[in-house]
Design an enzyme around this catalytic site. Structure first.
Site, short mmCIF file in Angstrom:
data_model
loop_
_atom_site.label_atom_id
_atom_site.label_comp_id
_atom_site.label_asym_id
_atom_site.label_seq_id
_atom_site.Cartn_x
_atom_site.Cartn_y
_atom_site.Cartn_z
N TYR A 201 44.54 53.09 31.12
CA TYR A 201 43.61 52.05 31.57
C TYR A 201 42.52 52.71 32.40
O TYR A 201 42.83 53.38 33.39
CB TYR A 201 44.33 51.01 32.43
CG TYR A 201 45.34 50.16 31.67
CD1 TYR A 201 44.95 48.95 31.11
CD2 TYR A 201 46.66 50.57 31.52
CE1 TYR A 201 45.86 48.16 30.42
CE2 TYR A 201 47.58 49.78 30.83
CZ TYR A 201 47.17 48.57 30.28
OH TYR A 201 48.07 47.80 29.59
N TYR A 385 54.68 45.25 35.09
CA TYR A 385 54.29 45.75 33.77
C TYR A 385 55.47 45.75 32.80
O TYR A 385 55.30 45.38 31.63
CB TYR A 385 53.69 47.17 33.90
CG TYR A 385 52.89 47.56 32.69
CD1 TYR A 385 51.60 47.05 32.49
CD2 TYR A 385 53.41 48.42 31.72
CE1 TYR A 385 50.86 47.39 31.37
CE2 TYR A 385 52.67 48.76 30.59
CZ TYR A 385 51.40 48.24 30.43
OH TYR A 385 50.67 48.56 29.32
C1 PHB Z 1 47.17 47.08 22.65
O1 PHB Z 1 46.54 46.38 21.84
O2 PHB Z 1 47.82 48.08 22.28
C2 PHB Z 1 47.15 46.73 24.09
C3 PHB Z 1 46.46 45.60 24.50
C4 PHB Z 1 46.44 45.26 25.84
C5 PHB Z 1 47.12 46.07 26.76
C6 PHB Z 1 47.81 47.18 26.35
C7 PHB Z 1 47.83 47.52 25.00
O3 PHB Z 1 47.08 45.76 28.08
#
Ligand code: PHB
Ligand code: RFL
Length: 390
Positions: A201, A385
């Site tokens: 991120y 998470y």
């Molecule tokens: C993903 O599409 O892989 C994805 C989307 C949102 C997130 C993490 C991964 O927060």
């Protein structure tokens, strides 16, 4: 036609509910507005909490997920040009999240449903949930130029944010909503992920970015864009350039680019409808709530709703107890609001807000710095998470 539970919507919520009910011997029919291919063509979530994986196992549809799902023990935050790993597993006593696309999960559920010979009516038009305040609810729909009636004991509204279920109780719902002043453009590509071991991120002065994956050879990336942007504004080349500029130099140099196989823009929104039960109609998944995707919670919350709803309906049919259905809304909302809080917080932390001035920006920078140096705040991030306990 008659069934015990009429399910509106064949997304992950509806399909998973149908499978869990079927396993318990409860008969159900799904009515879906689109075709199966259309549902499978929507590229969305990619990260599953353990609760969701366990539920797929309970439903007997986790064989491929157990083989192909990729466990992640950490995430990385990128800001001020540097990477900061967060040891999600270490901070939660060994918990992980699993990378497995929503498309794959949906396909597994569809295949299991077909193998069990269960009915899904695709391309069902003008679906209407009716009489759910009585003990004889029904759902009408149009198919092949005729109007059909499906009689049932309960109706499960699993028809997403734009569905008919919540719309049909509009005057009885309190809605809580926050719309964010930006969206995400997402690209799917058949290239190896830049970080096969972590979800990355990023917060840079150019905005948010996210590096994720579907497999060791398929990547999913996102960047924050203004709401006015259109997909046509974003050539692949522009997307890769922008993504690189939002990451640290090392990651940027390691991104393997390739043609996009899907590209779409999604707005970001927080939304909760209260309550989630109206007589014999229940809302589950995106029909009842939306989170911005930053915390990877949407599909996982949908799965928890379905866990509570299937449990409640099984209790009703097997034990003639209404306890589960009476407490459904309250139980779900408790968990939903915690996920709403987390998704709002991480969205606020990781994005650039067009109207934020100097002070707000400095506070965001201080919080990021605090987060990666504080075990307390990192642990809070990690436990949310991987998913709070049920
Ligand atoms: C993903 O599409 O892989 C994805 C989307 C949102 C997130 C993490 C991964 O927060
Ligand atoms: P869905 O998937 O929207 O399915 C609803 C189904 O109902 C049908 N339908 C109707 N059928 C009959 N009659 C009507 N009137 C109908 N109206 C609608 C629709 O055609 C559809 O098939 O809702 P469901 O099942 O509740 O599932 C929710 C999830 O799809 C959603 O929460 C996630 O995709 C959110 N999400 C993420 N969640 C995660 O847990 N982890 C992630 O990593 C994650 N990433 C994301 C995401 C969502 C995203 N977007 C595009 C919103 C990333 C993105 C970019």
């Amino acid at each position: 036609m008659r069934t015990q539970v009429a399910i509106i919507g064949a997304g992950p919520s509806g399909l998973l509910l149908g499978q869990l009910l079927h396993k318990a011997g409860i008969d159900n029919i799904i009515l879906e507005r689109q075709t199966g291919d259309y549902v499978l063509g929507r590229i969305r979530a990619g990260i599953l909490e353990q609760v969701t994986v366990d539920l797929m196992r309970e439903a007997g549809v986790a064989e491929r997920l157990d083989h192909e799902g990729i466990p992640h023990h950490s995430i990385e935050l990128v800001f001020s040009g540097k990477r900061h790993p967060i040891d999600i597993s270490g901070l939660t006593g060994g918990k992980v999240v699993t990378a497995y696309g929503q498309t794959e999960l949906t396909r597994d559920l569809m295949d299991a449903r077909a193998a069990a010979g269960l009915t899904t009516v695709y391309e069902a038009g003008n679906v209407q949930p009716l009489d759910f305040d009585s003990d004889k609810p029904r759902v009408t729909y149009e198919k092949d130029g005729r109007t059909h009636t499906l009689e049932c004991d309960f109706i499960a509204g699993c028809d997403g944010f734009h569905g008919v279920s919540r719309a049909s109780v509009k005057d009885r719902v309190t809605e809580y909503e926050k719309v964010y002043p930006f969206g995400w453009i997402g690209v799917l590509s058949d290239t190896p992920p830049v970080s096969p071991h972590a979800i990355v991120y990023g917060n840079s002065e150019r905005g948010f970015s996210l590096c994720s994956m579907r497999s060791m050879s398929r990547s999913r990336y996102y960047v924050q864009v203004p709401l006015s942007d259109k997909v046509e504004d974003w050539s692949d080349e522009r997307f890769w350039d922008e993504l690189r500029r939002r990451l640290d130099p090392d990651l940027a140099s390691r991104i393997v680019t390739g043609p996009s196989i899907e590209k779409s823009i999604a707005p970001l929104r927080s939304f909760v409808a209260e309550p989630l039960r109206f007589g014999r109609l229940f809302l589950a998944g995106d029909a009842g709530h939306i989170v911005p995707p930053t915390g990877a919670k949407g599909l996982n919350l949908a799965a928890t709703d379905v866990k509570y709803l299937s449990g409640a309906l099984i209790e009703y049919f097997k034990e003639r107890s209404s306890q589960g259905i009476d407490t459904y809304s309250e139980r779900c909302l408790k968990r939903i609001w915690k996920a709403e809080r987390f998704s709002w917080w991480i969205t606020s932390l990781m994005h650039r807000f067009p109207d934020t001035e100097g002070f707000g920006q400095k506070v965001q920078e201080a919080e990021l710095d605090y987060l990666v140096h504080s075990k307390a705040l990192s642990t809070s991030l990690a436990e949310n998470y991987v998913g709070l306990p049920l």
